[in-house]
Enzyme design. Structure first.
Site, short mmCIF file in Angstrom:
data_model
loop_
_atom_site.label_atom_id
_atom_site.label_comp_id
_atom_site.label_asym_id
_atom_site.label_seq_id
_atom_site.Cartn_x
_atom_site.Cartn_y
_atom_site.Cartn_z
N HIS A 46 -55.22 11.75 -8.33
CA HIS A 46 -55.25 11.80 -6.86
C HIS A 46 -53.84 11.60 -6.34
CE1 HIS A 46 -54.90 7.44 -6.44
NE2 HIS A 46 -55.98 7.24 -7.17
N HIS A 49 -51.44 8.77 -7.68
CA HIS A 49 -50.73 8.98 -8.93
C HIS A 49 -49.53 9.88 -8.71
CE1 HIS A 49 -55.05 8.43 -10.11
NE2 HIS A 49 -54.48 7.43 -10.74
N CYS A 154 -62.00 -6.82 -16.05
CA CYS A 154 -62.31 -5.69 -15.16
C CYS A 154 -62.04 -4.39 -15.92
CB CYS A 154 -61.45 -5.73 -13.89
SG CYS A 154 -61.62 -4.20 -12.92
N CYS A 157 -59.58 -1.96 -14.11
CA CYS A 157 -58.15 -2.32 -14.33
C CYS A 157 -57.81 -2.35 -15.81
CB CYS A 157 -57.82 -3.73 -13.85
SG CYS A 157 -58.07 -4.12 -12.17
N CYS A 171 -63.56 -8.03 -8.96
CA CYS A 171 -62.15 -7.90 -9.33
C CYS A 171 -61.29 -7.87 -8.07
CB CYS A 171 -61.98 -6.60 -10.12
SG CYS A 171 -60.37 -5.86 -9.98
N HIS A 174 -60.07 -3.92 -7.56
CA HIS A 174 -61.06 -2.85 -7.34
C HIS A 174 -62.28 -3.29 -6.55
CE1 HIS A 174 -58.72 -1.16 -10.69
NE2 HIS A 174 -59.00 -0.02 -10.10
N LYS A 322 -56.35 0.22 -1.01
CA LYS A 322 -55.75 1.11 -2.01
C LYS A 322 -56.62 2.35 -2.21
CE LYS A 322 -54.46 1.27 -6.90
NZ LYS A 322 -55.36 1.51 -7.99
N LYS A 325 -59.67 6.19 -7.38
CA LYS A 325 -60.79 6.97 -7.91
C LYS A 325 -62.04 6.12 -7.90
CE LYS A 325 -58.16 7.70 -11.57
NZ LYS A 325 -57.43 8.19 -12.75
O1 ME8 Z 1 -52.94 1.78 -14.62
N1 ME8 Z 1 -51.01 4.32 -4.24
O2 ME8 Z 1 -53.25 4.03 -15.04
P1 ME8 Z 1 -53.88 4.56 -13.67
C1 ME8 Z 1 -49.89 4.44 -4.94
N2 ME8 Z 1 -53.00 3.66 -17.59
N3 ME8 Z 1 -49.87 4.61 -6.29
C2 ME8 Z 1 -51.04 4.68 -6.92
C3 ME8 Z 1 -52.27 4.56 -6.23
C4 ME8 Z 1 -52.22 4.37 -4.82
N4 ME8 Z 1 -53.31 4.28 -4.07
N5 ME8 Z 1 -53.27 4.68 -7.12
C5 ME8 Z 1 -52.68 4.87 -8.33
C6 ME8 Z 1 -52.95 2.76 -15.37
N6 ME8 Z 1 -51.34 4.86 -8.21
C7 ME8 Z 1 -52.49 2.61 -16.80
C8 ME8 Z 1 -50.97 2.58 -16.82
S1 ME8 Z 1 -48.64 2.39 -18.12
C9 ME8 Z 1 -48.17 1.88 -19.65
C10 ME8 Z 1 -50.38 2.37 -18.19
C11 ME8 Z 1 -50.37 5.06 -9.28
O3 ME8 Z 1 -54.36 5.95 -13.96
C12 ME8 Z 1 -49.47 3.85 -9.45
O4 ME8 Z 1 -48.31 4.22 -10.14
O5 ME8 Z 1 -54.83 3.59 -13.12
C13 ME8 Z 1 -50.32 2.98 -10.33
O6 ME8 Z 1 -49.57 1.95 -10.94
C14 ME8 Z 1 -50.84 4.00 -11.32
O7 ME8 Z 1 -51.07 5.18 -10.51
C15 ME8 Z 1 -52.10 3.58 -12.02
O8 ME8 Z 1 -52.61 4.68 -12.72
#
Ligand code: ME8
Length: 540
Positions: A46, A49, A154, A157, A171, A174, A322, A325
């Site tokens: 989304h 990311h 969680c 997370c 959590c 979330h 926030k 998904k």
């Molecule tokens: O946490 N606003 O992956 P993830 C801004 N796999 N950025 C956002 C956001 C939002 N509402 N939502 C998501 C993970 N992000 C792990 C990471 S790294 C070794 C492992 C962005 O798919 C932001 O960068 O849940 C957040 O930290 C990341 O997506 C989380 O992606």
């Protein structure tokens, strides 16, 4: 450069040196190394990311243009309970699910022109093998032990929490029910690194940015660190613990190492030394603890250098919360790309808000900014300038005949924009960097209004003056095409094509900006509008 650990005293000395940053400049490091988080493949991307990835791409492109060697890494996080659950819900195996989902992430990055140098999937052998080797080493040296974990977890997370952090069974991020788990797990002696972590935040304040996040991490660590459970036995979708394969690794222990396995950890020492440590881990604030607490502690234990900086930006919010998904508020990047194109999209998420803070997303403000800055200020500037060049000089950029006060002032604005842009990019403030560039765009529009080329064109005695004005405008547009390139690579290319300057001639920023007469005699081609206006109705 890896730190040689032959005894505990040596290890302590090595960790102290790493904290002080004394080994943070390995002699062979020659690459600016920048990363995004690796995203979970439980679902499609989304715009949250894409927010991180677009900003990372802006920095990567800027550093390349500044003449630096850059390695820009992104990828997908494919293990863990969350992905196992998504696969199960869809009636396929986890790897089938990951194989099905990850191309959708790459497709979004392609549409957004993300110039990553590598895309790592944590299910690849090049990742899992070095991860197992490193964890085995930590076990052999006594940093890992077996005990029973009892507490909240969680799945959204993929994080363990302290019971005190759980609000009404939910959590804190979330706002979904946590699981209470009681399992025999392997633990990493995270608590043993608390003092060194505090020393790290104190001696290298740039390690966690912005300041508010450093303070947050500092008080978290000062509040007392528990050892970290690093294995699970209640499901099997993960990297097996090498000495006890009925356990799989806690997904974060595997995931964080993507940053080192992608650049040769345990496989290619020469490459590793050229690239590691990372100059910048760009993340959202939701995964701050993992990056600013667990990751440096693991690296200290492993005797590897610490990254130079972790920057945690804020959230894109919907209704003050926030966008995610899990809460079904995620907006697909494709939806915005269809209306605004890659450049309009990128510009918005670089320019809107302050990088680091939370900000709401709204179609209205995206449309308003797009129309004001891109369609009006920049798009119209290019089209009217090329139209004037076509009408007054048969599309051939004329030779200037001497600069007056207005020209000198404009050159000064250009110089300042280039200089200030660099200052802001290096301070990780894309919005301020682009504000400088658009000051320059507006200054060129004012220059046109002040010099009134349409009036000059009616007076044959003003032919030389008109030539200077048209040349100055075209030269300014050439400079703008360079300054916008890290933010809007496609628009930069199209402007250069219309100006008759080869796109591949884009040189490092410092060399490209000075005024030159390289444009004299160049034939311009007025093409389709670079930023067609977006009607508000269209976005409803
Ligand atoms: O946490 N606003 O992956 P993830 C801004 N796999 N950025 C956002 C956001 C939002 N509402 N939502 C998501 C993970 N992000 C792990 C990471 S790294 C070794 C492992 C962005 O798919 C932001 O960068 O849940 C957040 O930290 C990341 O997506 C989380 O992606």
């Amino acid at each position: 450069m890896t730190i040689d650990i032959t005894s505990n005293t040596d290890k302590d000395a090595a960790i102290d040196a790493a904290i002080d940053g004394n080994v943070a400049n390995g002699p062979s490091k020659d690459t600016f190394y920048l990363t995004t988080p690796i995203y979970y493949v439980n679902d499609v991307p989304h715009i949250g990311h894409a927010y991180t990835t677009v900003n990372a791409d802006f920095f990567a492109r800027f550093h390349r243009m500044a003449g630096e060697k850059v390695f820009f890494l992104t990828g997908t996080d494919e293990h863990g309970q969350k992905i196992a659950q998504a696969a199960e819900a869809n009636g396929v195996t986890p790897i089938e699910w990951a194989d099905r989902i990850f191309p959708g992430w790459q497709a979004v990055w392609d549409r957004l022109e993300i110039s990553y140098d590598d895309f790592i999937r944590t299910t690849e052998d090049r990742h899992t093998k070095p991860v197992q080797e490193l964890v085995q080493r930590l076990y052999d040296q006594g940093d890992i032990y077996l005990a029973t974990y009892t507490g909240p977890y969680c799945v959204a997370c993929e994080a363990f929490y302290q019971p005190s952090e759980i609000i009404d069974g939910l959590c804190p991020i979330h706002e979904r029910p946590v699981e209470w788990i009681e399992e025999e797990n392997y633990f990493f002696r995270l608590s043993a690194y608390a003092d060194r972590l505090i020393e790290l935040y104190e001696t290298r304040p740039e390690f966690v940015q912005p300041d508010i996040r450093r303070n947050e991490v500092m008080s978290f660590v000062k509040g007392g660190l528990q050892d970290l459970s690093i294995s699970r036995t209640s499901f099997s979708w993960g990297v097996p613990i090498p000495w006890d394969p009925k356990h799989v690794m806690y997904v974060w222990i595997d995931a964080l190492q993507n940053y080192t396995t992608a650049v040769g950890q345990g496989r290619d020492e020469e490459r590793f030394n050229r690239t590691w440590p990372a100059d910048l881990h760009l993340i959202g604030k939701d995964i701050l603890r993992q990056h600013a607490v667990i990751w440096p502690a693991l690296l200290m234990a492993a005797g590897l250098e610490l990254p130079r900086a972790v920057f945690a930006h804020g959230f894109l919010t919907v209704g003050g919360k926030k966008m995610s998904k899990t809460s079904l508020t995620g907006i697909s990047p494709h939806l915005l790309l269809d209306t605004f194109g890659a450049d309009g999209y990128r510009y918005h998420f670089l320019r809107e808000g302050t990088f680091g803070q939370d900000g709401p997303f709204s179609w209205e403000s995206m449309t308003a900014r797009y129309n004001a800055d891109l369609a009006n200020d920049l798009g119209n500037l290019v089209s009217r300038s090329l139209a004037m060049t076509t009408n007054y000089f048969d599309a051939i950029i004329p030779e200037p005949t001497g600069a007056g006060e207005l020209e000198t002032t404009l050159h000064e604005v250009a110089r300042r924009a280039g200089e200030q842009m660099e200052v802001h990019v290096r301070a990780l403030n894309p919005s301020a960097a682009l504000a400088e560039v658009f000051e320059f765009v507006r200054a060129v529009n004012h220059y046109i209004d002040d010099t009134t080329p349409w009036k000059l064109s009616k007076d044959p005695a003003q032919r030389d003056r008109l030539a200077t004005v048209i040349h100055t405008i075209c030269e300014a547009i050439r400079q703008i095409s360079i300054l916008i390139c890290p933010a809007m690579p496609a628009a930069s290319r199209r402007i250069r094509e219309q100006l008759g300057v080869e796109p591949e001639e884009l040189r490092p920023l410092s060399e490209s900006l000075p005024q030159g007469s390289s444009l004299v005699g160049t034939k311009v081609t007025k093409g389709a509008s670079i930023f067609p206006r977006v009607e508000v109705e269209k976005t409803d």
